[in-house]
Design a protein around this motif. Structure first.
Motif, short mmCIF file in Angstrom:
data_model
loop_
_atom_site.label_atom_id
_atom_site.label_comp_id
_atom_site.label_asym_id
_atom_site.label_seq_id
_atom_site.Cartn_x
_atom_site.Cartn_y
_atom_site.Cartn_z
N THR A 150 0.80 -1.23 0.00
CA THR A 150 0.00 0.00 0.00
C THR A 150 0.83 1.27 0.00
O THR A 150 0.30 2.35 -0.22
CB THR A 150 -0.93 0.03 1.23
OG1 THR A 150 -0.14 -0.16 2.41
CG2 THR A 150 -1.97 -1.07 1.15
N LYS A 151 2.14 1.15 0.23
CA LYS A 151 3.00 2.33 0.30
C LYS A 151 3.94 2.46 -0.90
O LYS A 151 4.54 3.52 -1.09
CB LYS A 151 3.84 2.28 1.58
CG LYS A 151 3.03 2.27 2.87
CD LYS A 151 2.34 3.60 3.11
CE LYS A 151 1.56 3.60 4.42
NZ LYS A 151 2.40 3.44 5.61
N ASN A 152 4.09 1.38 -1.68
CA ASN A 152 5.02 1.43 -2.80
C ASN A 152 4.38 2.10 -4.01
O ASN A 152 3.32 1.68 -4.49
CB ASN A 152 5.50 0.03 -3.17
CG ASN A 152 6.51 0.06 -4.30
OD1 ASN A 152 6.17 -0.09 -5.47
ND2 ASN A 152 7.77 0.30 -3.96
N GLN A 191 1.42 0.70 -6.55
CA GLN A 191 0.14 1.39 -6.50
C GLN A 191 -0.28 1.87 -7.89
O GLN A 191 -1.44 1.76 -8.27
CB GLN A 191 0.21 2.55 -5.51
CG GLN A 191 0.10 2.12 -4.05
CD GLN A 191 -1.19 1.40 -3.76
OE1 GLN A 191 -2.28 1.94 -3.98
NE2 GLN A 191 -1.09 0.17 -3.27
N GLY A 192 0.68 2.41 -8.64
CA GLY A 192 0.36 2.85 -9.99
C GLY A 192 -0.06 1.69 -10.88
O GLY A 192 -0.97 1.81 -11.71
N ALA A 199 8.69 13.72 -11.00
CA ALA A 199 9.05 12.38 -10.55
C ALA A 199 7.82 11.47 -10.55
O ALA A 199 6.70 11.93 -10.29
CB ALA A 199 9.66 12.43 -9.16
N ILE A 200 8.04 10.20 -10.85
CA ILE A 200 6.94 9.23 -10.86
C ILE A 200 6.24 9.19 -9.51
O ILE A 200 5.01 9.08 -9.44
CB ILE A 200 7.46 7.83 -11.25
CG1 ILE A 200 7.84 7.83 -12.74
CG2 ILE A 200 6.42 6.75 -10.96
CD1 ILE A 200 8.43 6.55 -13.22
N GLU A 201 7.01 9.30 -8.45
CA GLU A 201 6.41 9.29 -7.11
C GLU A 201 5.38 10.40 -6.97
O GLU A 201 4.28 10.19 -6.46
CB GLU A 201 7.50 9.45 -6.04
CG GLU A 201 6.95 9.44 -4.63
CD GLU A 201 8.05 9.47 -3.57
OE1 GLU A 201 7.70 9.32 -2.40
OE2 GLU A 201 9.22 9.66 -3.95
N ASN A 202 5.72 11.60 -7.45
CA ASN A 202 4.79 12.73 -7.35
C ASN A 202 3.59 12.56 -8.27
O ASN A 202 2.47 12.96 -7.93
CB ASN A 202 5.52 14.04 -7.67
CG ASN A 202 6.59 14.36 -6.64
OD1 ASN A 202 6.47 13.98 -5.47
ND2 ASN A 202 7.65 15.04 -7.05
N ILE A 203 3.83 11.98 -9.45
CA ILE A 203 2.72 11.77 -10.39
C ILE A 203 1.71 10.79 -9.79
O ILE A 203 0.51 11.03 -9.78
CB ILE A 203 3.23 11.22 -11.74
CG1 ILE A 203 4.21 12.20 -12.40
CG2 ILE A 203 2.04 10.98 -12.68
CD1 ILE A 203 4.84 11.66 -13.67
N MET A 243 -2.23 11.00 -8.84
CA MET A 243 -3.25 10.22 -9.51
C MET A 243 -4.08 9.36 -8.55
O MET A 243 -5.27 9.13 -8.78
CB MET A 243 -2.61 9.25 -10.54
CG MET A 243 -1.78 9.90 -11.63
SD MET A 243 -2.74 10.95 -12.74
CE MET A 243 -2.22 12.57 -12.16
N CYS A 244 -3.46 8.84 -7.51
CA CYS A 244 -4.12 7.84 -6.66
C CYS A 244 -5.01 8.34 -5.54
O CYS A 244 -5.89 7.61 -5.11
CB CYS A 244 -3.06 6.90 -6.07
SG CYS A 244 -2.21 5.90 -7.33
#
Length: 408
Positions: A262-264, A268-269, A375-379, A383-384
């Motif tokens: 749930t944190k990765n 999650q994406g 960064a993908i983390e921020n995207i 989104m989620c």
């Protein structure tokens, strides 16, 4: 001649490339990181062989499995290092014991995901565990055909569309071939995976000067990746990454990074379908249309039906699709029992249904391509949240219903 007008009409199985007699088809990566066939029309003789092996153009018949089983590998070490119950290893070892070869998916030297084969148990460990990235099949269909014609037993594992492509490529049944696919949610973008990995290592390098290597060297720091680490259990699996380097003095520095499901961000994406291949939203191989002998998966939801069998270390779901698959499976040294298709389907809807195109898919790719500055983390965090809020909304509704029932 293969002509891709809509990207949902190509699953990237590589069958057309490998069957072309003039070798005029190559796979090219698009802006999302997925491979699609490109035809050199100056060499094409318009023989139509590429179209005949396409699993999108020539879809199989929908069917139901003959039997359904819950199973565990009795070797606890194997089961704990496998994503579910370790049945794939049991299947592979039986083929290898007979002098055969096993095709599966492994990481390459740059931690990309590729198809390959092994002919000994020592190398089989590379295929163990899920890799949530679309694999590059390369020329594995051709290699498998060569082994089959030599009379060697072959186990070929892959996604349903890859198995469908292999069977069309071979053009005939082989008694010495066992095909094994998996219940597939969808395949994420190799490009997103590459960028995610680079960003994750870069952040660690910034935090720890010991790991301050050049961009080219950074992937050499990776010593291990697990998409489904069971340190917190099978149902609450974690993504883990091990980095290691040696100082001039010879001292080794190792860092173990781990994020629960749930944190990765990458998981999650993936689970929110943000960067799946377009064909995954209209999968041509659902409902067991691949023609595989066996289908394997996690037996999600087994605790609802067979609580005593569930120890949260992983249980495999095995769906027997052919008499050949049945004969093979029943000779495996695994612990298990027969269950029902309805019970299996309740926890694995992907057997029959493709995932819908998510609301935020276009926005994800728009941000992803914005000069590489986001960064993908921020995207993914952007989104989620809405999806998480919907989950919270439905969770609250369920709680309210329960309260009303108790009050009554």
């Amino acid at each position: 001649m293969i002509s891709i007008r809509h990207k949902k009409d190509c699953c990237g199985c590589n069958a057309c490339v490998q069957r072309c007699p003039k070798q005029c088809i190559t796979m090219r990566e698009d802006e999302e990181g997925f491979l699609y066939p490109f035809v050199d029309q100056s060499l094409c003789i318009d023989c139509g062989l590429c179209e005949r092996v396409c699993p999108v153009l020539r879809q199989g018949e929908a069917r139901k499995p003959l039997q359904v089983y819950a199973a565990k590998n009795p070797n606890e070490e194997v089961r704990m290092s496998s994503s579910s119950g370790g049945v794939f290893t049991a299947l592979a070892e039986r083929v290898l014991d007979a002098g055969g070869v096993v095709f599966g998916v492994r990481f390459d030297e740059n931690w990309g995901v590729v198809h390959d084969y092994v002919d000994n148990k020592k190398d089989l460990v590379a295929f163990r565990g899920s890799k949530y990235v679309q694999s590059n099949v390369g020329t594995c269909f051709q290699k498998a055909e060569s082994f089959l014609k030599e009379g060697r037993r072959v186990l070929f594992s892959g996604t349903p569309c890859q198995i469908a492509g292999l069977r069309l490529f071979l053009k005939k049944e082989y008694d010495n071939l066992l095909t094994v696919d998996l219940v597939c949610h969808g395949v994420p973008s190799p490009k997103v995976w590459r960028v995610y990995l680079e960003e994750t290592i870069a952040r660690q390098c910034e935090k720890n000067s010991v790991f301050s290597h050049s961009i080219v060297e950074r992937k050499s720091l990776i010593k291990g990746i697990l998409f489904r680490n069971k340190r917190l259990g099978w149902k609450k699996y974690s993504f883990s990454l091990t980095l290691s380097t040696t100082e001039g003095s010879g001292a080794k520095n190792t860092v173990f990074l781990s994020d629960v499901l749930t944190k990765n961000i990458f998981l999650q994406g993936f689970l929110h379908d943000l960067y799946l291949r377009p064909s995954c939203h209209a999968c041509p191989s659902k409902c067991f249309k691949s023609g595989s002998d066996l289908t394997i998966a996690d037996y999600w939801g087994i605790e609802r039906y067979y609580k005593d069998f569930d120890d949260d270390r992983g249980t495999s779901l095995v769906l027997v699709n052919t008499s050949k698959g049945e004969d093979f499976y029943l000779q495996l040294p695994v612990d298990g029992f027969e269950t029902s298709y309805a019970e299996a389907l309740s926890g694995n809807r992907s057997m029959e249904h493709s995932v819908a195109v998510p609301k935020y898919r276009d926005e994800f790719w728009k941000l992803f391509h914005r000069d590489g500055t986001v960064a993908i983390e921020n995207i993914c965090k952007k989104m989620c949240p809405g999806m998480f809020r919907r989950g919270l909304f439905w969770g609250k509704r369920i709680v309210k219903k329960c309260i009303k029932i108790v009050v009554r």
